[in-house]
Design an enzyme around this catalytic site. Structure first.
Site, PDB file in Angstrom:
ATOM      1  N   ILE A   1       0.860  -1.184   0.000  1.00  0.00           N
ATOM      2  CA  ILE A   1       0.000   0.000   0.000  1.00  0.00           C
ATOM      3  C   ILE A   1       0.895   1.232   0.000  1.00  0.00           C
ATOM      4  O   ILE A   1       1.664   1.449   0.943  1.00  0.00           O
ATOM      5  CB  ILE A   1      -0.913   0.047   1.242  1.00  0.00           C
ATOM      6  CG1 ILE A   1      -1.722  -1.243   1.383  1.00  0.00           C
ATOM      7  CG2 ILE A   1      -1.855   1.252   1.171  1.00  0.00           C
ATOM      8  CD1 ILE A   1      -2.469  -1.343   2.706  1.00  0.00           C
ATOM      9  N   THR A   2       0.807   2.048  -1.033  1.00  0.00           N
ATOM     10  CA  THR A   2       1.543   3.311  -1.014  1.00  0.00           C
ATOM     11  C   THR A   2       0.700   4.351  -0.279  1.00  0.00           C
ATOM     12  O   THR A   2      -0.527   4.294  -0.271  1.00  0.00           O
ATOM     13  CB  THR A   2       1.877   3.808  -2.432  1.00  0.00           C
ATOM     14  OG1 THR A   2       0.680   4.163  -3.128  1.00  0.00           O
ATOM     15  CG2 THR A   2       2.630   2.738  -3.212  1.00  0.00           C
ATOM     16  N   GLY A   3       1.385   5.294   0.360  1.00  0.00           N
ATOM     17  CA  GLY A   3       0.665   6.300   1.139  1.00  0.00           C
ATOM     18  C   GLY A   3      -0.104   5.682   2.289  1.00  0.00           C
ATOM     19  O   GLY A   3      -1.292   5.945   2.466  1.00  0.00           O
TER      20      GLY A   3
ATOM     21  N   GLY B   1      -5.006   8.473   6.608  1.00  0.00           N
ATOM     22  CA  GLY B   1      -6.260   8.352   5.886  1.00  0.00           C
ATOM     23  C   GLY B   1      -6.599   6.968   5.392  1.00  0.00           C
ATOM     24  O   GLY B   1      -6.524   5.972   6.121  1.00  0.00           O
TER      25      GLY B   1
ATOM     26  N   TYR C   1      -5.142  18.319 -10.608  1.00  0.00           N
ATOM     27  CA  TYR C   1      -5.528  17.111  -9.875  1.00  0.00           C
ATOM     28  C   TYR C   1      -6.435  16.229 -10.732  1.00  0.00           C
ATOM     29  O   TYR C   1      -6.216  15.016 -10.855  1.00  0.00           O
ATOM     30  CB  TYR C   1      -6.243  17.505  -8.586  1.00  0.00           C
ATOM     31  CG  TYR C   1      -6.817  16.339  -7.806  1.00  0.00           C
ATOM     32  CD1 TYR C   1      -6.015  15.584  -6.967  1.00  0.00           C
ATOM     33  CD2 TYR C   1      -8.164  15.991  -7.929  1.00  0.00           C
ATOM     34  CE1 TYR C   1      -6.534  14.504  -6.262  1.00  0.00           C
ATOM     35  CE2 TYR C   1      -8.690  14.921  -7.232  1.00  0.00           C
ATOM     36  CZ  TYR C   1      -7.870  14.176  -6.396  1.00  0.00           C
ATOM     37  OH  TYR C   1      -8.390  13.108  -5.712  1.00  0.00           O
TER      38      TYR C   1
END
Length: 279
Positions: A12-14, A18, A171
């Site tokens: 899992i990146t990040g 959150g 974004y």
């Protein structure tokens, strides 16, 4: 005698905040072997410790990298390959929002690329390509791109948004690029080996970047975790590839994602930007 199925190994990146952190807890509770990525060593170590203590599991492996630099993305992939001989799922979750805390003005990555395009799309694009052989070796494997319902068509004459910059537009274009290249990868990689799907997990979850920029949330973090977890684990989705989901429902992305000519051009442009050979 039936050979036991080994625990699913998930990168899992990040993962220090959150959605990424909450997803790590959900998967750890189910016995998955986790590889956690972050760009801050203290937060990364704290997350790994909290996951292990909360679920009585071994401390997950931690991987430090700033995804705003392509060389660090390559190093991250190399470290993954050195850490594990098995990777069942890559969750490209790390990203930056449309404004604060990463700024509303145009910024560039270490490689000179527009920052949101670099972090939200190019990093996961390169990481997926670098780890594809490992994923294929563990077939059937999955790539899950955490994208957004906020999408905007890409202007190939101004891919790096050098004219009339707007953080929201940047974004939205980066998220469409993420979805479109995910669909293109799905078309090029056999679904029996690896599936590639993207999703809008939920709207304005109470994450750090949402609360800093928007000031309030709409959907719960649990809603986003449930939607993402489904793409990671649901047996009913085995073999399902090249799709975009709005939470739990299959949906239509921006029309440019289905334009085969535009998708192929984006793919080729991104290969050159990250310096990677085609499949």
């Amino acid at each position: 005698m039936t050979t036991p199925t080994p625990p699913r190994t998930v990168l899992i990146t990040g993962s220090t905040d959150g959605l990424g952190r909450a997803l790590a807890h959900r998967l750890a509770a189910e016995g998955a072997t986790l590889l956690l990525h972050g760009r801050d060593r203290d937060r990364l170590d704290r997350t790994a410790r909290e996951v292990a203590e909360a679920h009585g599991t071994a401390r997950p492996a931690t991987l430090l990298a700033d995804l705003a630099e392509l060389e660090q993305v390559r190093a991250l992939a190399a470290e993954v390959r050195a850490t594990t001989g098995r990777l069942d799922v890559l969750v490209n979750n790390a990203g930056i929002g449309a404004g604060e805390p990463d700024g509303r003005t145009r910024r560039t990555s270490a490689d000179g690329h527009e920052l949101r395009f670099a972090v939200n799309h190019l990093a996961g694009f390169l990481l997926s390509l670098e780890l594809l052989p490992l994923l294929r070796a563990c077939a059937p494997a999955r790539i899950v791109n955490v994208a957004s319902a906020g999408q905007q068509e890409i202007d190939f004459d101004d891919l790096m948004l050098e004219n009339g910059y707007d953080g929201t537009s940047a974004y939205c274009r980066s998220k469409l690029a993420q979805i479109a290249c995910g669909m293109e990868l799905a078309a090029r990689a056999p679904a029996a080996e690896v599936t590639v799907n993207s999703l809008h997990p939920s709207t304005y979850m109470p994450t750090k970047m949402v609360l800093r920029e928007i000031g309030h949330s709409i959907d719960s973090l649990e809603d986003g975790v449930t939607a993402t977890h489904r793409l990671v684990t649901d047996p009913a989705l085995a073999g399902t590839t090249g799709r975009y989901y709005d939470r739990l429902r299959e949906a239509r992305a921006n029309r440019q994602a289905y334009d085969l000519r535009a998708r192929a051009e984006l793919w080729e442009r991104c290969l050159k930007l990250v310096g990677h050979a085609d499949l």
